[in-house]
Design a protein around this motif. Structure first.
Motif, PDB file in Angstrom:
ATOM      1  N   GLN A 229       0.224   2.580   4.975  1.00  0.00           N
ATOM      2  CA  GLN A 229      -0.882   1.727   4.521  1.00  0.00           C
ATOM      3  C   GLN A 229      -0.924   0.420   5.312  1.00  0.00           C
ATOM      4  O   GLN A 229      -1.996  -0.019   5.744  1.00  0.00           O
ATOM      5  CB  GLN A 229      -0.755   1.448   3.017  1.00  0.00           C
TER       6      GLN A 229
ATOM      7  N   ALA B 135       7.135   6.660  -1.704  1.00  0.00           N
ATOM      8  CA  ALA B 135       6.412   5.391  -1.854  1.00  0.00           C
ATOM      9  C   ALA B 135       6.671   4.431  -0.700  1.00  0.00           C
ATOM     10  O   ALA B 135       5.751   3.766  -0.214  1.00  0.00           O
ATOM     11  CB  ALA B 135       6.795   4.727  -3.181  1.00  0.00           C
ATOM     12  N   TYR B 136       7.927   4.354  -0.237  1.00  0.00           N
ATOM     13  CA  TYR B 136       8.242   3.370   0.797  1.00  0.00           C
ATOM     14  C   TYR B 136       7.506   3.678   2.098  1.00  0.00           C
ATOM     15  O   TYR B 136       6.807   2.836   2.660  1.00  0.00           O
ATOM     16  CB  TYR B 136       9.756   3.308   1.028  1.00  0.00           C
TER      17      TYR B 136
ATOM     18  N   ARG C  24      -9.336   6.821   2.393  1.00  0.00           N
ATOM     19  CA  ARG C  24     -10.758   6.509   2.465  1.00  0.00           C
ATOM     20  C   ARG C  24     -10.973   5.422   3.521  1.00  0.00           C
ATOM     21  O   ARG C  24     -10.244   4.440   3.566  1.00  0.00           O
ATOM     22  CB  ARG C  24     -11.278   6.035   1.100  1.00  0.00           C
TER      23      ARG C  24
ATOM     24  N   LEU D 132       4.960   5.608   2.553  1.00  0.00           N
ATOM     25  CA  LEU D 132       3.513   5.546   2.344  1.00  0.00           C
ATOM     26  C   LEU D 132       3.016   4.101   2.451  1.00  0.00           C
ATOM     27  O   LEU D 132       1.957   3.830   3.032  1.00  0.00           O
ATOM     28  CB  LEU D 132       3.157   6.128   0.967  1.00  0.00           C
TER      29      LEU D 132
ATOM     30  N   PRO E 268       5.000   3.682  -8.698  1.00  0.00           N
ATOM     31  CA  PRO E 268       5.884   3.096  -7.686  1.00  0.00           C
ATOM     32  C   PRO E 268       5.241   2.838  -6.332  1.00  0.00           C
ATOM     33  O   PRO E 268       5.914   2.319  -5.436  1.00  0.00           O
ATOM     34  CB  PRO E 268       6.965   4.175  -7.541  1.00  0.00           C
ATOM     35  N   THR E 269       3.968   3.199  -6.129  1.00  0.00           N
ATOM     36  CA  THR E 269       3.411   3.117  -4.764  1.00  0.00           C
ATOM     37  C   THR E 269       2.681   1.798  -4.522  1.00  0.00           C
ATOM     38  O   THR E 269       2.434   1.023  -5.432  1.00  0.00           O
ATOM     39  CB  THR E 269       2.489   4.322  -4.481  1.00  0.00           C
ATOM     40  N   HIS E 270       2.330   1.579  -3.251  1.00  0.00           N
ATOM     41  CA  HIS E 270       1.740   0.302  -2.811  1.00  0.00           C
ATOM     42  C   HIS E 270       0.443  -0.028  -3.533  1.00  0.00           C
ATOM     43  O   HIS E 270       0.048  -1.178  -3.621  1.00  0.00           O
ATOM     44  CB  HIS E 270       1.463   0.372  -1.305  1.00  0.00           C
ATOM     45  N   ASP E 271      -0.279   1.003  -4.013  1.00  0.00           N
ATOM     46  CA  ASP E 271      -1.560   0.750  -4.681  1.00  0.00           C
ATOM     47  C   ASP E 271      -1.374   0.492  -6.180  1.00  0.00           C
ATOM     48  O   ASP E 271      -2.370   0.339  -6.903  1.00  0.00           O
ATOM     49  CB  ASP E 271      -2.545   1.906  -4.436  1.00  0.00           C
TER      50      ASP E 271
ATOM     51  N   ALA F 168      11.515   1.865  -4.447  1.00  0.00           N
ATOM     52  CA  ALA F 168      10.173   2.121  -4.967  1.00  0.00           C
ATOM     53  C   ALA F 168      10.229   2.380  -6.475  1.00  0.00           C
ATOM     54  O   ALA F 168       9.410   1.879  -7.245  1.00  0.00           O
ATOM     55  CB  ALA F 168       9.548   3.318  -4.245  1.00  0.00           C
TER      56      ALA F 168
ATOM     57  N   ASP G  11      -8.523  -1.163  -7.624  1.00  0.00           N
ATOM     58  CA  ASP G  11      -7.158  -1.682  -7.453  1.00  0.00           C
ATOM     59  C   ASP G  11      -7.207  -2.968  -6.628  1.00  0.00           C
ATOM     60  O   ASP G  11      -6.697  -3.030  -5.504  1.00  0.00           O
ATOM     61  CB  ASP G  11      -6.290  -0.632  -6.734  1.00  0.00           C
TER      62      ASP G  11
ATOM     63  N   SER H 278      -7.947   2.853   3.160  1.00  0.00           N
ATOM     64  CA  SER H 278      -7.416   2.619   1.822  1.00  0.00           C
ATOM     65  C   SER H 278      -6.732   3.908   1.358  1.00  0.00           C
ATOM     66  O   SER H 278      -7.356   4.970   1.321  1.00  0.00           O
ATOM     67  CB  SER H 278      -8.570   2.254   0.879  1.00  0.00           C
ATOM     68  N   ILE H 279      -5.440   3.814   1.055  1.00  0.00           N
ATOM     69  CA  ILE H 279      -4.673   5.005   0.668  1.00  0.00           C
ATOM     70  C   ILE H 279      -4.359   4.956  -0.821  1.00  0.00           C
ATOM     71  O   ILE H 279      -3.705   4.015  -1.288  1.00  0.00           O
ATOM     72  CB  ILE H 279      -3.357   5.116   1.474  1.00  0.00           C
ATOM     73  N   GLY H 280      -4.815   5.945  -1.550  1.00  0.00           N
ATOM     74  CA  GLY H 280      -4.520   6.038  -2.976  1.00  0.00           C
ATOM     75  C   GLY H 280      -3.508   7.142  -3.238  1.00  0.00           C
ATOM     76  O   GLY H 280      -3.521   8.192  -2.590  1.00  0.00           O
ATOM     77  N   SER H 281      -2.614   6.893  -4.188  1.00  0.00           N
ATOM     78  CA  SER H 281      -1.564   7.863  -4.529  1.00  0.00           C
ATOM     79  C   SER H 281      -1.684   8.202  -6.007  1.00  0.00           C
ATOM     80  O   SER H 281      -1.582   7.321  -6.862  1.00  0.00           O
ATOM     81  CB  SER H 281      -0.206   7.233  -4.227  1.00  0.00           C
TER      82      SER H 281
ATOM     83  N   ASP I 223      -9.191   2.996  -8.180  1.00  0.00           N
ATOM     84  CA  ASP I 223     -10.181   3.431  -7.204  1.00  0.00           C
ATOM     85  C   ASP I 223     -10.594   4.876  -7.417  1.00  0.00           C
ATOM     86  O   ASP I 223     -11.733   5.256  -7.117  1.00  0.00           O
ATOM     87  CB  ASP I 223      -9.585   3.323  -5.783  1.00  0.00           C
TER      88      ASP I 223
END
Lengths: 256, 256
Positions: free
Chosen positions: B197, B190-191, B223, B193, A79-82, A119, A52, B204-207, A18
Motif C-alpha cells: 500500500q 498485514a505487514y 482500486r 500488504l 490488523p491491516t493498514h486500512d 500486525a 476508511d 487503494s487496497i482494502g482487506s 470502503d
C-alpha cells in the motif's frame, strides 16, 4: 390522570468501510441491529456509511454521539493498514491510543507464540479509558468509550459482540408493531389513512407500496409504545381495507 | 512531464424511511447505485439513512449537497401522509412547493378520470424550479433540484429513474478494480500488504476477512484510476499470496 409519554431511547449506527460504499459488499448489520435494539426498547434513529478516512469517521462519530443515547460502529478494527477505526475513535474523543493489557492477554493466549506478530498486536490497541467488548468468535475484542461501541463488521462477529455488551444498555418502553398487507393502490387509501394517522398521535403509520410482476399492493405498518392506541388504530386500518374492497393480509412479511 | 491527478467526482446517497431504520425492510438501492455510479466515473462517498422527519431530511440534504458533486435521495415521494420528501427538499432549498404542470399532465394521462384523486395529485407536487425525472414504471416522477436527485425507493422504480437521469451526470476518470481471495489470515499478511500500500500511492487496497463454517480467509480489493499502478500493485499482491503458501483465487466474488 394522564401518564407521561414513555422515555424514548435512541441509537445510531456508523458503518465504516470502503467495501460498502463501493457496492461490492452488502451491509448485513443494519437490519439485524435495528430489530435487536427494538427488543431492548431502543430505537435506531440514524445510520451513516463513511469510507476508511479518519476525518470522515471523526466527524460522524462526534455528530452522532452528541445526538443519540448510543452509537454503534462496525468495521475497521482488524490488523491491516486500512483498519483505522481505533485511531479515529481516539481522535474523536481526544485521547491517546494504548495497548490494552486485557486485550493483549486475550490475544497472547489465543495465538501460538510465533503467530502473534506486530500486525496482530495492533488488534490489542484501544483508546485510553475504553472498556473491552468480548469477541467469543475470533477473540480480537471490540470496545466501548463513552456512549460509543466499536464493533467488528463481519456479521457473525458483530452479533456475538452485541450479546457481550447487552447488559450495558438501558432501554425505554418496548416498541409495539402491527402490520397488514392489501392488494390496494396507495393512492386509493391515502386520504383515509391520513385521517387515521391524525386521530392517533401516539402511533406512527408507515405505508409501503410494492410492485411485483403479478401484483401490486401496499403494506401498512403501525408502530407505537401505547398498546391501546395501536390496537384501536389497527382496527380502523383493517376496516379501511375491507371498506376498500380488499382482504387484509395479516402475514405481510413476505410482501416488501 | 507528469499528468495531473484525474478529477474525482463524488456522490452521496440519502435513504429516507422509517422502514429501513426499523429493520423490517432491507435497503436494496445502495449497492446498485454504487456500482452504477462507478461505471460513470462517480464515487459514492457517503450514505445516510434518516427517518420520515422533516428536520432530519433537511439537515442531511444540506450537509450532503454542500460536500459532494451529486446527491441521490430514495423514498418518501408517494401519495400517503408519510411521504414528506418533496416538502423537506423544498425546505432545504428554501423554495415553495407547487403542482408541477408537466407532472400533472403525465399523471392525468395515466389515471382514469375517477381515479385521479387528491392523494394521487400530491405526487405531482415538486419544489419550484425542479426538473422532472421520468418514471417509466409507475409514472409518478422524481425530480432534480440543484445537484440533488429525488427518486423513488422501490428498487424497480429507482433503477428506471436512474436510467432516465443518466445523461445529466458528468463523471470523472473510471475506477479500475482488481480482486483476489486467499485462504490466509489477515494477520499473517498485514505487514507486507501495508508495504505494498505504501509503495503505490494511487492505489487503494482494502482487506476483507471472511469466516465460514468450513474455512476462513481474506479478499483483497485494489482500486485505482491509474492502470499502470494498479497492475503493478496487483502483481505484488499475487506474489505475496504465493510466498505465503496459498493459492490466489482470482474469482473471489463469492467469498465476502
Amino acid at each position: 390522570m394522564s401518564t407521561p409519554p414513555p422515555k424514548s431511547v435512541t441509537a445510531a449506527l456508523l458503518i465504516i468501510g470502503d467495501e460498502i460504499l463501493s457496492g461490492r459488499t452488502e451491509d448485513a448489520n443494519l437490519s439485524y441491529l435495528a430489530i435487536w435494539l427494538e427488543k431492548l426498547g431502543i430505537k435506531l434513529a440514524e445510520v451513516r456509511v463513511v469510507p476508511d478516512v479518519q476525518t470522515m469517521i471523526v466527524g460522524a462519530v462526534n455528530a452522532l454521539r452528541a445526538d443519540y443515547d448510543y452509537v454503534f460502529t462496525t468495521g475497521g478494527i482488524g490488523p491491516t493498514h486500512d483498519d483505522i477505526t481505533v485511531d479515529a475513535i481516539a481522535a474523536a474523543f481526544g485521547v491517546e491510543v494504548e495497548f490494552n493489557r486485557e486485550a493483549l492477554a486475550v490475544l497472547e493466549d489465543h495465538y501460538e507464540d510465533g503467530d502473534f506478530n506486530d500486525a496482530r498486536r495492533r488488534m490489542a490497541r484501544a483508546p485510553v479509558g475504553a472498556a473491552l467488548v468480548d469477541n467469543p468468535v475470533s477473540k480480537a475484542p471490540g470496545f466501548q468509550i463513552g456512549n460509543v461501541f466499536v464493533l467488528a463488521g463481519i456479521p457473525r462477529v458483530n452479533r456475538a459482540m452485541l450479546e457481550s455488551l447487552k447488559d450495558r444498555l438501558v432501554g425505554g418502553a418496548p416498541m409495539l408493531t402491527r402490520s397488514v398487507g392489501a392488494e390496494l393502490a396507495e393512492g386509493a387509501i391515502a386520504y383515509r389513512l391520513g385521517e387515521i394517522q391524525n386521530a392517533f398521535t401516539l402511533v406512527s403509520i408507515g405505508s409501503y407500496p410494492y410492485y411485483r410482476a403479478e401484483a401490486y399492493g401496499v403494506t401498512l405498518v403501525l408502530r407505537s409504545v401505547d398498546r391501546e392506541q395501536i390496537d384501536a388504530a389497527f382496527a380502523e386500518v383493517l376496516a379501511m381495507i375491507t371498506d376498500s374492497g380488499a382482504a387484509p393480509n395479516l402475514d405481510p412479511s413476505n410482501l416488501v
